[in-house]
Write a protein that holds these residues in place. Sequence first.
Motif, mmCIF file in Angstrom:
data_model
loop_
_atom_site.group_PDB
_atom_site.id
_atom_site.type_symbol
_atom_site.label_atom_id
_atom_site.label_comp_id
_atom_site.label_asym_id
_atom_site.label_seq_id
_atom_site.Cartn_x
_atom_site.Cartn_y
_atom_site.Cartn_z
ATOM 1 N N MET A 64 0.808 -1.199 0.000
ATOM 2 C CA MET A 64 0.000 0.000 0.000
ATOM 3 C C MET A 64 0.852 1.264 0.000
ATOM 4 S SD MET A 64 -2.964 -0.996 -0.288
ATOM 5 C CE MET A 64 -4.456 -0.330 0.325
ATOM 6 N N ALA A 65 2.077 1.165 0.481
ATOM 7 C CA ALA A 65 2.949 2.345 0.515
ATOM 8 C C ALA A 65 3.293 2.791 -0.903
ATOM 9 C CB ALA A 65 4.221 2.036 1.293
ATOM 10 N N TRP A 66 3.463 1.840 -1.818
ATOM 11 C CA TRP A 66 3.784 2.217 -3.203
ATOM 12 C C TRP A 66 2.622 2.947 -3.852
ATOM 13 C CZ3 TRP A 66 0.809 0.378 -7.163
ATOM 14 C CH2 TRP A 66 -0.032 -0.723 -6.876
ATOM 15 N N MET A 67 1.386 2.614 -3.429
ATOM 16 C CA MET A 67 0.205 3.282 -3.969
ATOM 17 C C MET A 67 0.174 4.743 -3.520
ATOM 18 S SD MET A 67 -2.422 2.351 -5.768
ATOM 19 C CE MET A 67 -4.159 2.192 -5.873
ATOM 20 N N LYS A 68 0.525 4.982 -2.253
ATOM 21 C CA LYS A 68 0.568 6.346 -1.741
ATOM 22 C C LYS A 68 1.687 7.130 -2.424
ATOM 23 C CE LYS A 68 0.495 8.910 2.564
ATOM 24 N NZ LYS A 68 0.540 8.841 4.016
ATOM 25 N N ALA A 69 2.818 6.492 -2.631
ATOM 26 C CA ALA A 69 3.939 7.155 -3.305
ATOM 27 C C ALA A 69 3.577 7.493 -4.747
ATOM 28 C CB ALA A 69 5.172 6.260 -3.261
ATOM 29 N N LYS A 70 2.890 6.581 -5.410
ATOM 30 C CA LYS A 70 2.463 6.814 -6.798
ATOM 31 C C LYS A 70 1.491 7.990 -6.866
ATOM 32 C CE LYS A 70 -0.357 4.605 -10.258
ATOM 33 N NZ LYS A 70 -1.116 3.404 -10.589
ATOM 34 N N ASN A 71 0.521 8.023 -5.961
ATOM 35 C CA ASN A 71 -0.444 9.127 -5.934
ATOM 36 C C ASN A 71 0.239 10.461 -5.631
ATOM 37 O OD1 ASN A 71 -2.523 7.409 -6.534
ATOM 38 N ND2 ASN A 71 -3.193 7.169 -4.409
ATOM 39 N N THR A 72 1.200 10.448 -4.739
ATOM 40 C CA THR A 72 1.939 11.665 -4.409
ATOM 41 C C THR A 72 2.734 12.154 -5.609
ATOM 42 O OG1 THR A 72 2.106 10.928 -2.105
ATOM 43 C CG2 THR A 72 3.602 12.670 -2.809
ATOM 44 N N LEU A 73 3.368 11.237 -6.326
ATOM 45 C CA LEU A 73 4.133 11.593 -7.519
ATOM 46 C C LEU A 73 3.221 12.202 -8.589
ATOM 47 C CD1 LEU A 73 6.825 11.551 -9.056
ATOM 48 C CD2 LEU A 73 6.202 9.272 -9.862
ATOM 49 N N ILE A 74 2.096 11.595 -8.821
ATOM 50 C CA ILE A 74 1.151 12.108 -9.828
ATOM 51 C C ILE A 74 0.641 13.490 -9.414
ATOM 52 C CG2 ILE A 74 -1.122 11.740 -10.851
ATOM 53 C CD1 ILE A 74 -0.478 8.720 -10.793
ATOM 54 N N ALA A 75 0.313 13.644 -8.138
ATOM 55 C CA ALA A 75 -0.158 14.947 -7.654
ATOM 56 C C ALA A 75 0.920 16.013 -7.803
ATOM 57 C CB ALA A 75 -0.602 14.839 -6.207
ATOM 58 N N SER A 76 2.156 15.656 -7.555
ATOM 59 C CA SER A 76 3.264 16.605 -7.687
ATOM 60 C C SER A 76 3.451 17.026 -9.138
ATOM 61 C CB SER A 76 4.561 15.988 -7.170
ATOM 62 O OG SER A 76 4.457 15.691 -5.815
ATOM 63 N N ILE A 77 3.369 16.070 -10.048
ATOM 64 C CA ILE A 77 3.529 16.372 -11.476
ATOM 65 C C ILE A 77 2.407 17.284 -11.959
ATOM 66 C CG2 ILE A 77 3.487 15.360 -13.782
ATOM 67 C CD1 ILE A 77 4.974 12.938 -12.581
ATOM 68 N N VAL A 78 1.181 16.973 -11.576
ATOM 69 C CA VAL A 78 0.041 17.793 -12.002
ATOM 70 C C VAL A 78 0.152 19.207 -11.430
ATOM 71 C CG1 VAL A 78 -2.465 18.065 -11.765
ATOM 72 C CG2 VAL A 78 -1.503 15.843 -12.370
ATOM 73 N N THR A 79 0.506 19.311 -10.154
ATOM 74 C CA THR A 79 0.645 20.625 -9.532
ATOM 75 C C THR A 79 1.751 21.430 -10.205
ATOM 76 O OG1 THR A 79 -0.097 19.717 -7.418
ATOM 77 C CG2 THR A 79 1.052 21.822 -7.349
ATOM 78 N N ALA A 80 2.870 20.807 -10.495
ATOM 79 C CA ALA A 80 3.969 21.504 -11.167
ATOM 80 C C ALA A 80 3.535 21.995 -12.542
ATOM 81 C CB ALA A 80 5.177 20.581 -11.284
ATOM 82 N N CYS A 81 2.793 21.192 -13.266
ATOM 83 C CA CYS A 81 2.311 21.597 -14.595
ATOM 84 C C CYS A 81 1.333 22.759 -14.483
ATOM 85 C CB CYS A 81 1.658 20.422 -15.312
ATOM 86 S SG CYS A 81 2.834 19.178 -15.842
ATOM 87 N N VAL A 82 0.446 22.703 -13.507
ATOM 88 C CA VAL A 82 -0.554 23.767 -13.343
ATOM 89 C C VAL A 82 0.132 25.090 -12.999
ATOM 90 C CG1 VAL A 82 -2.422 24.548 -11.822
ATOM 91 C CG2 VAL A 82 -2.468 22.244 -12.774
ATOM 92 N N ILE A 83 1.210 25.039 -12.251
ATOM 93 C CA ILE A 83 1.912 26.260 -11.863
ATOM 94 C C ILE A 83 2.884 26.716 -12.961
ATOM 95 C CG2 ILE A 83 3.602 27.210 -10.243
ATOM 96 C CD1 ILE A 83 2.258 25.457 -8.090
ATOM 97 N N CYS A 84 3.633 25.801 -13.541
ATOM 98 C CA CYS A 84 4.716 26.170 -14.456
ATOM 99 C C CYS A 84 4.251 26.534 -15.866
ATOM 100 C CB CYS A 84 5.735 25.038 -14.541
ATOM 101 S SG CYS A 84 6.662 24.834 -13.025
ATOM 102 N N ILE A 85 3.258 25.869 -16.392
ATOM 103 C CA ILE A 85 2.846 26.122 -17.777
ATOM 104 C C ILE A 85 2.331 27.552 -17.959
ATOM 105 C CG2 ILE A 85 1.175 25.493 -19.552
ATOM 106 C CD1 ILE A 85 1.650 22.569 -18.773
ATOM 107 N N PRO A 86 1.412 28.051 -17.124
ATOM 108 C CA PRO A 86 0.979 29.445 -17.318
ATOM 109 C C PRO A 86 2.122 30.454 -17.147
ATOM 110 C CG PRO A 86 -0.561 28.301 -15.900
ATOM 111 C CD PRO A 86 0.620 27.402 -16.089
ATOM 112 N N PHE A 87 2.994 30.222 -16.154
ATOM 113 C CA PHE A 87 4.116 31.130 -15.945
ATOM 114 C C PHE A 87 5.051 31.128 -17.148
ATOM 115 C CE2 PHE A 87 8.444 32.036 -14.481
ATOM 116 C CZ PHE A 87 8.254 33.321 -14.004
#
Length: 61
Positions: free
Chosen positions: A1-24
């Motif tokens: 189950m820890a790998w599932m949490k790590a995977k979700n965290t990684l995906i959330a980080s990538i999406v957040t970075a894209c949402v912040i970086c692309i408009p800038f």
Amino acid sequence: MAWMKAKNTLIASIVTACVICIPFTLWFFNFSTRRGRDILTERHERGAANGDMGISKIHGV
């Protein structure tokens, strides 16, 4: 189950970075293009003014 949490965290980080970086990035690209165009126009006008002064000195005007 820890790998599932790590995977979700990684995906959330990538999406957040894209949402912040692309408009800038798009804003900065547009800003730098406009600023570069303004600088070239200013230098062209300044060079044209200097050229007129040089010609007038040669012809004694």
